[in-house]
Design an enzyme around this catalytic site. Structure first.
Site, PDB file in Angstrom:
ATOM      1  N   HIS A 196       0.868  -1.168   0.000  1.00 57.63           N
ATOM      2  CA  HIS A 196       0.000   0.000   0.000  1.00 57.63           C
ATOM      3  C   HIS A 196       0.913   1.228   0.000  1.00 57.63           C
ATOM      4  CE1 HIS A 196      -3.102  -2.793   1.185  1.00 57.63           C
ATOM      5  NE2 HIS A 196      -3.992  -1.866   1.440  1.00 57.63           N
ATOM      6  N   GLU A 199      -1.874   6.166  -0.642  1.00 51.37           N
ATOM      7  CA  GLU A 199      -3.296   6.243  -0.270  1.00 51.37           C
ATOM      8  C   GLU A 199      -3.441   7.533   0.531  1.00 51.37           C
ATOM      9  OE1 GLU A 199      -4.582   3.292   2.609  1.00 51.37           O
ATOM     10  OE2 GLU A 199      -6.717   3.613   2.184  1.00 51.37           O
TER      11      GLU A 199
HETATM   12  N1  HPA Z   1      -5.159   0.889   3.915  1.00 53.16           N
HETATM   13  C1  HPA Z   1      -4.269   0.456   4.813  1.00 53.16           C
HETATM   14  N2  HPA Z   1      -4.470  -0.609   5.573  1.00 53.16           N
HETATM   15  C2  HPA Z   1      -5.604  -1.290   5.420  1.00 53.16           C
HETATM   16  C3  HPA Z   1      -6.552  -0.897   4.506  1.00 53.16           C
HETATM   17  C4  HPA Z   1      -6.319   0.246   3.707  1.00 53.16           C
HETATM   18  O1  HPA Z   1      -7.116   0.686   2.858  1.00 53.16           O
HETATM   19  N3  HPA Z   1      -7.576  -1.793   4.617  1.00 53.16           N
HETATM   20  C5  HPA Z   1      -7.225  -2.695   5.548  1.00 53.16           C
HETATM   21  N4  HPA Z   1      -6.021  -2.400   6.042  1.00 53.16           N
HETATM   22 ZN    ZN Z   2      -6.137  -1.998   1.363  1.00 55.68          ZN
END
Ligand code: HPA
Ligand code: ZN
Length: 336
Positions: A196, A199
């Site tokens: 990730h 975001e």
């Molecule tokens: N971002 C970061 N961590 C997470 C997310 C997300 O969208 N969903 C579940 N854990």
């Molecule tokens: Zn996620």
């Protein structure tokens, strides 16, 4: 051409899905009773009413609390089976799902319990629903690199069941660089990597994920547009972004779906995919994410077609399997 019919009919792959995020309030209540765990909610309406998030952290606090009802292998099995049945209704043919072992091992639930339940349901889902799968183990980035390394070592005994490692949880203040040596070791052990990034965190975190973690895909990545040189690199490398539109609105990355940058990402030539992230918490599974985004951004047939193809291209399937699915996507476009 009616986009509702088109979206329903298209074969789909889901690449950004946290299995703990598919815990619907009804199942949370059922598992709490089965495991004799008391919840701070009296009924499903109270649970749903709590799902009003102001950012990633306010969501994570509720999400980790909800996951406490998962204790036995059967619980993880039931959770995963329910997701796969729901995904089949959306014509999903392939899933690459995340799980967060540390959310469970921290509560003294054995790693093997988590894997047995999830993997058992994935195997049964493949034979009963025809949905193929890969399993991706995420490290919680708010915890230490040492804790992640210990988790990786524990996972080695289940290497045959885990295809890749990822990085999730609170992004700001926990850059990919914190986990460079963990990801080095994971790659040495033969795992593919994703993370990730972008975001809530800045474009610099996307660069770190590419350069230091050597990821195959960026999960979310929507903040890349703030850095034109980075965008050019992502286009040149055709680095997939697993975008989650309804999640981004619920966690206020974008104020409304109409303000989401997905269409701009597509127009810029990026390999964008649509996914549901944590559908029980964010108000929709993959089909709903496609439909609502199509409506809000006025996506045309070519956009929808590209999104469906990209998901198979960006998957960890073999080249032959990718081509088979893509041919089916193309046929679904023509036969309408
Ligand atoms: N971002 C970061 N961590 C997470 C997310 C997300 O969208 N969903 C579940 N854990
Ligand atoms: Zn996620």
């Amino acid at each position: 051409m009616n986009p509702v019919t088109l979206i329903q009919r298209l074969p789909k792959a889901e690449l950004h899905l946290h299995i703990e995020g598919t815990l619907e309030p009804e199942m949370m209540m059922m598992l709490a009773q089965r495991n004799r765990i008391s919840l701070p909610y009296g009924n499903v309406d109270e649970i749903r009413a709590a799902y009003n998030f102001s950012d990633l952290q306010t969501f994570l606090d509720i999400y980790y609390a909800g996951a406490q009802v998962l204790n036995k292998a059967q619980d993880f099995y039931d959770l995963t089976s329910a997701y796969l049945k729901r995904a089949a209704d959306d014509n999903v043919r392939h899933v690459e799902i995340f799980f967060d072992p540390q959310t469970h091992t921290e509560r003294d639930v054995e790693f093997a319990t988590v894997i047995d339940g999830i993997d058992g349901a994935l195997q049964d889902g493949q034979s009963q629903l025809g949905i193929t799968y890969r399993l991706i183990m995420c490290f919680l980035r708010h915890l230490s690199a040492e804790a992640a390394m210990a988790t990786l070592e524990e996972a080695l005994a289940f290497k045959d069941k885990i295809h890749a490692v990822g990085l999730d949880s609170s992004e700001a203040g926990h850059p990919p660089s914190k986990f460079a040596s963990v990801f080095d070791r994971a790659r040495t052990e033969g795992f593919l990597t994703v993370a990730h990034a972008g975001e809530e965190g800045p474009p610099a975190y996307i660069r770190e994920a590419l350069d230091l973690l050597k990821v195959e895909r960026i999960d979310h990545g929507v903040r890349c547009l703030e850095d034109p040189a980075l965008v050019q690199r992502l286009v040149d490398e055709q680095m997939p972004l697993t975008v989650c539109p309804l999640s981004n609105v619920k966690l206020r990355v974008f104020e409304t779906l109409g303000q989401h940058n997905l269409k701009r990402l597509l127009q810029r030539g990026l390999c964008v995919t649509i996914n549901s992230d944590d559908p029980a918490y964010f108000g929709g599974y993959i089909g709903e994410n496609f439909l609502r985004t199509q409506q809000a951004l006025n996506l045309n047939d070519a956009d929808i077609h590209a999104l469906a193809r990209n998901a198979f291209t960006a998957s960890f399937l073999s080249e032959a399997d990718k081509q088979r699915h893509i041919a089916e996507v193309d046929r679904a476009m023509i036969s309408l």
